[in-house]
Design a protein around this motif. Structure first.
Motif: not given
Length: 180
Positions: A43, A46, A49-50, A89
């Motif tokens: 999460d 994400k 990155e978003q 990661k």
């Protein structure tokens, strides 16, 4: 207490920061061997990155023993910080991260494990970890993960509360002290 430590939390030049030009800052105190940190890591990635407007500060807070200490020191070397999110990661993806796993992932991203382990012995890195521990103690952070957004402290792996704090910060109203 968060306000008193804002610069240390958000602007310590020694920390790895993803999206350094983001307008909203999220700080995470974490340990690469923490099970709850591993659960939230996808999460976190994400989110980074978003949302390029989210400046994400990683605070190495090793609390799970010798391997945690070792990987935190390695993560703070210049070579590892240059591959920060990739290593985050990879190391978070290891169910039971050990020294062999740390070295395997370093090699996979083109970092010489022996050289980076020597660099990790830098007294400045040891000082940074002590400073982070003192900061966590001052903020009464006792476990990982712990997130801070504005004046909001989110203890534990509460991704919905983290998202709510980010929305609140976007709205300019991050005034709550703690969300549990």
């Amino acid at each position: 207490a968060i306000g008193r430590f804002r610069a240390q939390l958000e602007r310590d030049p020694r920390d790895f920061v993803a999206n350094p030009n983001g307008k909203i800052t999220v700080v995470e105190f974490f340990d690469y061997r923490c099970g709850y940190c591993k659960l939230t890591a996808p999460d976190v990635v994400k989110l980074i990155e978003q949302n390029p407007d989210i400046r994400f500060v990683f605070k190495e807070f090793p609390i799970f023993g010798a391997v945690s200490d070792s990987v935190a020191k390695i993560a703070l070397t210049p070579a590892a910080k240059a591959r920060g999110l990739d290593l985050y990661k990879r190391w978070m993806g290891e169910k039971a991260l050990d020294e062999a796993g740390v070295d395997r992932h370093l090699a996979e991203v083109g970092i010489n494990p022996g050289q980076v382990r020597k660099a990790a012995d830098d007294p400045a890195i040891h000082r940074q970890l002590l400073d982070t521990r003192a900061l966590a103690e001052a903020l009464k952070i006792e476990g990982t993960p712990a997130f801070i957004v504005g004046d909001i402290l989110i203890p534990g792996a509460d991704i919905p509360a983290l998202r709510a704090a980010i929305l609140s910060a976007r709205a300019g109203s991050a005034k709550l002290k703690t969300v549990s």
